[in-house]
Design an enzyme around this catalytic site. Structure first.
Site, short mmCIF file in Angstrom:
data_model
loop_
_atom_site.label_atom_id
_atom_site.label_comp_id
_atom_site.label_asym_id
_atom_site.label_seq_id
_atom_site.Cartn_x
_atom_site.Cartn_y
_atom_site.Cartn_z
N GLU A 9 0.85 -1.21 0.00
CA GLU A 9 0.00 0.00 0.00
C GLU A 9 0.88 1.25 0.00
OE1 GLU A 9 -2.05 -0.45 3.71
OE2 GLU A 9 -3.16 -2.22 3.07
N PRO A 10 1.67 1.47 -1.03
CA PRO A 10 2.57 2.63 -1.02
C PRO A 10 1.83 3.93 -1.32
CG PRO A 10 2.74 1.50 -3.11
CD PRO A 10 1.77 0.71 -2.28
N GLY A 11 2.22 4.97 -0.62
CA GLY A 11 1.69 6.29 -0.91
C GLY A 11 2.83 7.21 -1.26
N ARG A 12 3.57 7.62 -0.21
CA ARG A 12 4.65 8.60 -0.35
C ARG A 12 5.64 8.26 -1.47
NH1 ARG A 12 6.35 11.52 4.31
NH2 ARG A 12 5.43 9.84 5.52
N ARG B 9 3.47 20.04 7.00
CA ARG B 9 4.48 19.07 7.43
C ARG B 9 5.63 19.71 8.24
NH1 ARG B 9 7.25 15.97 4.93
NH2 ARG B 9 6.78 14.09 6.10
N TYR C 144 5.62 18.01 11.83
CA TYR C 144 6.62 16.94 12.07
C TYR C 144 8.05 17.47 12.04
CZ TYR C 144 2.68 14.44 9.84
OH TYR C 144 1.46 13.99 9.45
N CYS D 100 -1.15 33.66 11.41
CA CYS D 100 -0.78 34.28 12.68
C CYS D 100 -0.36 33.25 13.72
CB CYS D 100 -1.94 35.12 13.18
SG CYS D 100 -2.35 36.39 11.98
N GLU D 101 0.74 32.60 13.50
CA GLU D 101 1.31 31.62 14.43
C GLU D 101 2.82 31.59 14.19
OE1 GLU D 101 -0.25 28.24 15.69
OE2 GLU D 101 -2.28 28.54 14.93
N1 LLP Z 1 -1.36 1.95 4.52
C1 LLP Z 1 -1.80 2.39 5.71
C2 LLP Z 1 -2.71 1.56 6.49
C3 LLP Z 1 -1.38 3.64 6.18
O1 LLP Z 1 -1.81 4.08 7.37
C4 LLP Z 1 -0.49 4.43 5.40
C5 LLP Z 1 -0.04 5.76 5.86
C6 LLP Z 1 -0.07 3.92 4.15
C7 LLP Z 1 -0.52 2.67 3.75
C8 LLP Z 1 0.84 4.67 3.22
O2 LLP Z 1 2.07 4.91 3.79
P1 LLP Z 1 3.26 5.53 2.91
O3 LLP Z 1 3.62 4.53 1.84
O4 LLP Z 1 2.75 6.79 2.30
O5 LLP Z 1 4.34 5.77 3.88
N2 LLP Z 1 1.07 12.59 7.17
C9 LLP Z 1 2.33 11.90 7.38
C10 LLP Z 1 2.27 10.48 6.89
C11 LLP Z 1 1.15 9.67 7.52
C12 LLP Z 1 1.07 8.26 7.00
C13 LLP Z 1 -0.15 7.59 7.48
N3 LLP Z 1 -0.38 6.27 6.98
C14 LLP Z 1 3.45 12.70 6.73
O6 LLP Z 1 3.20 13.78 6.19
O7 LLP Z 1 4.62 12.31 6.78
#
Ligand code: LLP
Length: 426
Positions: A278-281, A320, A324, A354-355
């Protein structure tokens, strides 16, 4: 080859000059590269396909939360991706973009009845169930609607992903998934439940992970469970290892997907399990920039005073850094030689909110003048999706570049958009 380059001292995304986009769309604006998305998807897909294995190739479920723009979803669908969602809202996005619910897996600790019902009616591929209480709710809704559900239990393997505490999810102190013992109990219960069909097992141990080792540890824990379950007569079809593949923001090690693929392939050798991820980033972060214009310079008056460049983007657009302490690479869109009036110094890039937490970058050596455009890199993931209207600031436009063309894939919000849902009483 990078999708960002300088032509005539001006930053380009693929073959489009950034100032041309800003001239058409205004600032701030998120700009994404189609080519980047395609190349990253293909690289990951290739790393996971094992030509010597007769089993089915890995399945990639793009994590919608990273960047949920409809055009981005369509791009990954066209490449063959399914989708990992965490809300009914994300499911509606998948429907609107590609209309294909059977390529969806549904994660998340707090699935509401409305979200579950929607997903059941659409017959999504799999629910990643995160607690016995959720399992009970899912079973009840499935029976009530007469719609059986396929499930995987999300296990919390208690491994340390060595990442930022806010995005670490695989330790027992984290709210996600269930411990191995409890997972076994949940599978026992599923076996006696005619409305739930167990097809897989899942985990996701965190995000921005740079070393595959903890993922391999998680895989080992999950395989132990798979074997115990097989011993009890339950054979699962897939193992979902979640996302988390880290990217380069600064000088981090690039996550080695080829090494990951090879090691996972070896661990799964001889098994009939399909791998899901399940890649996102990894797919989108470095395929996007946030472009902002310098409104004012507030240089410090002494050596110990900070120099502030106040820009037209803020923490509401990109949270971000504030949330973080994330570091994003920053550069001027037009290079120094063109701007003799600009000042070279260490600048804090701050927004109009304003922060004091409203900063996008700190102490960056840049040569800038008021009116200059600045590009904030690695803004394709967890950027626009985490934006808000704080200080009643309309959200930026989003633009998708493809070779020498670009199009607006989300128009800039207007002040009317912000006010519309509100009701004035008498
Ligand atoms: N699957 C599940 C169940 C997840 O909770 C997440 C991310 C992913 C897949 C995708 O993860 P990735 O491949 O993108 O690392 N807002 C934060 C990142 C939060 C990630 C939450 N879950 C940031 O800006 O770094």
């Amino acid at each position: 080859m990078s999708v960002y380059q300088h032509q005539q001292q001006t930053l380009q995304v693929e073959s489009v000059a950034v100032p041309d986009i800003v001239a058409a769309v205004g600032s701030p604006v998120y700009i994404y590269s189609t080519r980047y998305f395609v190349e990253r998807y293909r690289a990951l897909s290739a790393a996971l396909s094992n030509p010597s294995s007769p089993g089915p190739a890995a399945r990639i479920y793009y994590a919608v939360k990273a960047n949920s723009n409809l055009s981005v979803l369509r791009c990954f669908h066209d490449l063959g991706a399914g989708f990992d969602i965490v809300s009914g809202g994300e499911l509606q996005r998948v429907l609107a973009a590609v209309g294909d619910p059977d390529s969806v897996v549904f994660s998340g600790v707090g699935k509401s009845i409305a979200d579950i019902d929607l997903a059941l009616k659409l017959d999504i591929h799999c629910f990643n169930v995160e607690s016995p209480a959720e399992q009970e709710r899912l079973s009840d809704r499935a029976r009530l609607l007469g719609r059986p559900a396929r499930i995987a239990v999300r296990v919390n393997p208690d491994v340390d992903a060595n990442t930022h505490p806010y995005i670490s999810t695989g330790l027992k102190e984290n709210k996600f998934g269930v411990p191995a013992e409890l997972a076994l109990e949940m599978y026992e219960r599923v076996a006696a439940d005619e409305w739930l069909e167990p097809i897989g097992i899942a985990c996701h141990i965190g995000s921005q992970i740079t070393d595959p080792e903890p993922m391999l540890q998680a895989l080992t824990s999950l395989l132990n469970l798979v074997d115990v379950l097989a011993g009890r007569g339950l054979d699962l079809d897939h193992i979902d290892l979640g996302g988390g593949f880290g990217v380069v923001y600064d000088d981090e090690q690039e996550f080695d997907v080829a090494d990951y693929g090879a090691r996972i392939g070896a661990a799964l050798e001889g098994r009939k399990l399909t791998l899901s991820i399940e890649p996102g980033r990894y797919l989108v972060a470095n395929g996007g920039i946030l472009v902002t214009r310098v409104e004012y310079l507030k240089p410090g008056r002494g050596n110990d005073e900070r120099n502030f460049a106040v820009v037209d983007a803020a923490m509401n657009d990109l949270i971000r850094p504030a949330l973080y302490q994330a570091w994003h690479r920053v550069e001027t869109v037009c290079s120094d030689e063109q701007r003799p009036e600009a000042t070279r110094a260490h600048w804090d890039i701050v927004g109009p909110v304003c922060e004091s937490g409203d900063f996008l970058a700190k102490e960056r050596q840049l040569t800038i003048a008021p009116g200059d455009l600045i590009a904030i890199h690695s803004a394709g993931a967890y950027a626009m999706v985490q934006s808000s209207n704080y200080n009643s600031r309309p959200r930026p436009a989003e633009v998708l570049v493809e070779e020498s063309t670009f199009r607006v894939v989300r128009r800039r919000e207007s002040s009317e958009d912000l006010i519309r849902p509100e009701l004035l009483g008498r």
